[in-house]
Design a protein around this motif. Structure first.
Motif, PDB file in Angstrom:
ATOM      1  N   LEU A  29      17.112 -40.472  68.098  1.00 18.80           N
ATOM      2  CA  LEU A  29      17.082 -41.913  67.641  1.00 18.80           C
ATOM      3  C   LEU A  29      17.725 -42.510  68.515  1.00 18.80           C
ATOM      4  N   THR A  30      17.514 -44.042  68.483  1.00 20.11           N
ATOM      5  CA  THR A  30      18.172 -44.903  69.340  1.00 20.11           C
ATOM      6  C   THR A  30      19.526 -45.208  68.895  1.00 20.11           C
ATOM      7  N   VAL A  31      20.498 -45.801  69.698  1.00 16.02           N
ATOM      8  CA  VAL A  31      21.771 -46.297  69.250  1.00 16.02           C
ATOM      9  C   VAL A  31      21.641 -46.895  68.163  1.00 16.02           C
ATOM     10  N   GLU A  32      20.928 -47.917  67.554  1.00 14.24           N
ATOM     11  CA  GLU A  32      20.749 -48.688  66.677  1.00 14.24           C
ATOM     12  C   GLU A  32      20.417 -47.615  65.287  1.00 14.24           C
ATOM     13  N   GLU A  33      19.271 -46.838  65.637  1.00 11.39           N
ATOM     14  CA  GLU A  33      18.632 -46.085  64.393  1.00 11.39           C
ATOM     15  C   GLU A  33      19.952 -45.229  64.038  1.00 11.39           C
ATOM     16  N   ASN A  34      20.679 -44.525  64.989  1.00 14.53           N
ATOM     17  CA  ASN A  34      21.763 -43.818  64.455  1.00 14.53           C
ATOM     18  C   ASN A  34      22.862 -44.475  63.772  1.00 14.53           C
ATOM     19  N   VAL A  35      23.111 -45.529  64.000  1.00 21.76           N
ATOM     20  CA  VAL A  35      24.273 -46.269  63.194  1.00 21.76           C
ATOM     21  C   VAL A  35      23.589 -46.589  61.821  1.00 21.76           C
ATOM     22  N   GLU A  36      22.244 -46.997  61.887  1.00 17.46           N
ATOM     23  CA  GLU A  36      21.835 -47.614  60.597  1.00 17.46           C
ATOM     24  C   GLU A  36      21.385 -46.190  59.689  1.00 17.46           C
ATOM     25  N   MET A  77      23.217 -46.055  56.059  1.00 17.91           N
ATOM     26  CA  MET A  77      22.983 -47.281  55.071  1.00 17.91           C
ATOM     27  C   MET A  77      21.441 -47.259  54.739  1.00 17.91           C
ATOM     28  N   MET A  78      20.595 -46.548  55.441  1.00 17.04           N
ATOM     29  CA  MET A  78      19.133 -46.256  54.755  1.00 17.04           C
ATOM     30  C   MET A  78      19.204 -45.365  53.704  1.00 17.04           C
ATOM     31  N   LEU A  79      20.112 -44.417  53.843  1.00 18.81           N
ATOM     32  CA  LEU A  79      20.310 -43.355  52.701  1.00 18.81           C
ATOM     33  C   LEU A  79      20.840 -44.105  51.430  1.00 18.81           C
ATOM     34  N   GLN A  80      21.846 -45.044  51.781  1.00 20.05           N
ATOM     35  CA  GLN A  80      22.435 -45.788  50.805  1.00 20.05           C
ATOM     36  C   GLN A  80      21.299 -46.838  49.912  1.00 20.05           C
ATOM     37  N   GLY A  81      20.291 -47.009  50.580  1.00 21.38           N
ATOM     38  CA  GLY A  81      19.373 -47.798  50.282  1.00 21.38           C
ATOM     39  C   GLY A  81      19.876 -49.370  50.317  1.00 21.38           C
ATOM     40  N   LEU A  82      20.633 -49.718  51.494  1.00 17.66           N
ATOM     41  CA  LEU A  82      20.700 -51.127  51.776  1.00 17.66           C
ATOM     42  C   LEU A  82      19.664 -51.951  52.078  1.00 17.66           C
ATOM     43  N   PRO A  83      19.458 -52.976  51.924  1.00 18.22           N
ATOM     44  CA  PRO A  83      18.164 -53.702  52.383  1.00 18.22           C
ATOM     45  C   PRO A  83      18.173 -53.916  53.958  1.00 18.22           C
ATOM     46  N   LYS A  84      16.964 -53.978  54.535  1.00 16.03           N
ATOM     47  CA  LYS A  84      16.874 -53.966  55.946  1.00 16.03           C
ATOM     48  C   LYS A  84      17.555 -54.907  56.673  1.00 16.03           C
ATOM     49  N   HIS A  85      17.571 -56.258  56.181  1.00 15.89           N
ATOM     50  CA  HIS A  85      18.287 -57.285  56.558  1.00 15.89           C
ATOM     51  C   HIS A  85      19.837 -57.113  56.805  1.00 15.89           C
ATOM     52  N   GLU A  86      20.329 -56.544  55.749  1.00 13.93           N
ATOM     53  CA  GLU A  86      21.871 -56.405  55.800  1.00 13.93           C
ATOM     54  C   GLU A  86      21.946 -55.274  56.740  1.00 13.93           C
ATOM     55  N   ARG A  87      21.374 -54.205  56.787  1.00 15.59           N
ATOM     56  CA  ARG A  87      21.523 -53.057  57.576  1.00 15.59           C
ATOM     57  C   ARG A  87      21.397 -53.658  59.014  1.00 15.59           C
ATOM     58  N   HIS A  88      20.535 -54.643  59.447  1.00 15.26           N
ATOM     59  CA  HIS A  88      20.319 -55.071  60.941  1.00 15.26           C
ATOM     60  C   HIS A  88      21.538 -55.936  61.222  1.00 15.26           C
ATOM     61  N   GLN A  89      21.936 -56.908  60.405  1.00 14.18           N
ATOM     62  CA  GLN A  89      23.124 -57.597  60.551  1.00 14.18           C
ATOM     63  C   GLN A  89      24.543 -56.753  60.724  1.00 14.18           C
ATOM     64  N   ARG A  90      24.585 -55.866  59.789  1.00 11.29           N
ATOM     65  CA  ARG A  90      25.751 -54.867  60.065  1.00 11.29           C
ATOM     66  C   ARG A  90      25.872 -53.939  61.370  1.00 11.29           C
ATOM     67  N   ASP A 120      28.905 -41.877  50.204  1.00 11.44           N
ATOM     68  CA  ASP A 120      29.709 -43.317  50.150  1.00 11.44           C
ATOM     69  C   ASP A 120      31.216 -43.441  50.615  1.00 11.44           C
ATOM     70  N   ASN A 121      31.931 -42.579  50.623  1.00 12.11           N
ATOM     71  CA  ASN A 121      33.258 -42.651  50.916  1.00 12.11           C
ATOM     72  C   ASN A 121      34.152 -42.062  52.169  1.00 12.11           C
ATOM     73  N   ILE A 122      33.156 -41.202  52.790  1.00 16.19           N
ATOM     74  CA  ILE A 122      33.761 -40.600  54.006  1.00 16.19           C
ATOM     75  C   ILE A 122      32.865 -40.823  55.283  1.00 16.19           C
ATOM     76  N   GLY A 123      33.680 -41.441  56.450  1.00 15.41           N
ATOM     77  CA  GLY A 123      32.765 -41.534  57.673  1.00 15.41           C
ATOM     78  C   GLY A 123      33.268 -40.361  58.489  1.00 15.41           C
ATOM     79  N   PHE A 124      32.430 -39.530  59.076  1.00 16.77           N
ATOM     80  CA  PHE A 124      32.856 -38.550  59.912  1.00 16.77           C
ATOM     81  C   PHE A 124      32.901 -39.085  61.418  1.00 16.77           C
TER      82      PHE A 124
END
Lengths: 34, 198
Positions: free
Chosen positions: B105-112, B115-128, B90-94
């Motif tokens: 995984l696709t580019v999109e899946e790598n980035v997503e 956020m899946m591990l954090q439990g963010l809803p699909k719509h928000e993940r997609h927008q981000r 939740d606090n560090i990006g490497f």
């Protein structure tokens, strides 16, 4: 957001606002740019 | 000792000793350091100076032999394995020298993924994901796979992945080492100018 890079790249060093130099596992220098 | 929470990172007399062929090697020898919120700092030094060991310890990927590390005011050595994983997630990006993307995984899946591990809803993940890929200059490449991308493009994906979950701290180990200087400069500009909502 806070950024902490380890680097040898002079370009990254030029970009950074603070350069922390490690030598033999110790902080040898800690320079903050104004 | 209570640590000041305006410090993202604080260390006190941090030491790391490895055993190598029966000999003790002291990679980190009593480092006291604080990193404040919003800083852009570089750790430099020759190979073997302890840079990577230090980064691994402050991010909780490695444990110190002695001394203390606080991440956002929390003492890492007091945390359980699960608490440490959650705090890190939740606090560090490497960002790594070799990008470390997941090739299947696709580019999109790598980035997503985070956020899946954090439990963010699909719509928000997609927008981000769409928003951040646009900011790093990869709009339209969402369905591509990392091995089909150039080194600079892969590092853009890695930057998007590190920043999309809006961590307090980005840790990067030699992130420009495999890139030409023009690409490296462009990526530094992207990282420091990116508009990330809190």
């Amino acid at each position: 957001m806070t950024f902490l890079f380890s680097t040898h790249d002079p370009m990254v060093m030029a970009w950074a606002k603070r350069i922390i130099t490690l030598k033999d596992g110790r902080i040898a220098k800690d320079d903050k740019k104004n | 000792m209570k640590e000041n929470t305006k410090h993202i990172i604080a260390t006190k007399d941090l030491r790391k000793i490895y055993k190598e062929d029966g000999l003790e090697v002291e990679a980190v020898r009593g480092v006291d350091l604080t990193i404040e919120s919003g800083e852009f700092s570089a750790i430099v030094g020759p190979s073997g100076s302890g840079k990577t060991t230090f980064l691994n310890i402050i991010s909780g990927l490695d444990t110190p032999s002695s001394g203390d590390v606080w991440l956002k005011g929390r003492l890492l050595t007091r945390l359980s394995g699960n608490e440490l994983s959650d705090l890190r997630r939740d606090n560090i990006g490497f960002i790594f020298q070799a990008y470390n993307l997941i090739p299947v995984l696709t580019v999109e899946e790598n980035v997503e993924y985070v956020m899946m591990l954090q439990g963010l809803p699909k719509h928000e993940r997609h927008q981000r994901v769409l928003n951040i890929l646009k900011q790093v200059g990869l709009k339209g490449m969402e369905k591509r796979f990392p091995p089909k991308l150039s080194g600079g493009q892969q590092q853009r994906v890695a930057i998007a992945r590190a920043m999309v979950s809006r961590p307090a701290l980005i840790l990067a180990d030699e992130p420009t080492a495999n890139l030409d200087s023009k690409t490296g400069t462009a990526l530094l500009q992207i990282m420091t100018s990116m508009e990330i909502p809190e």
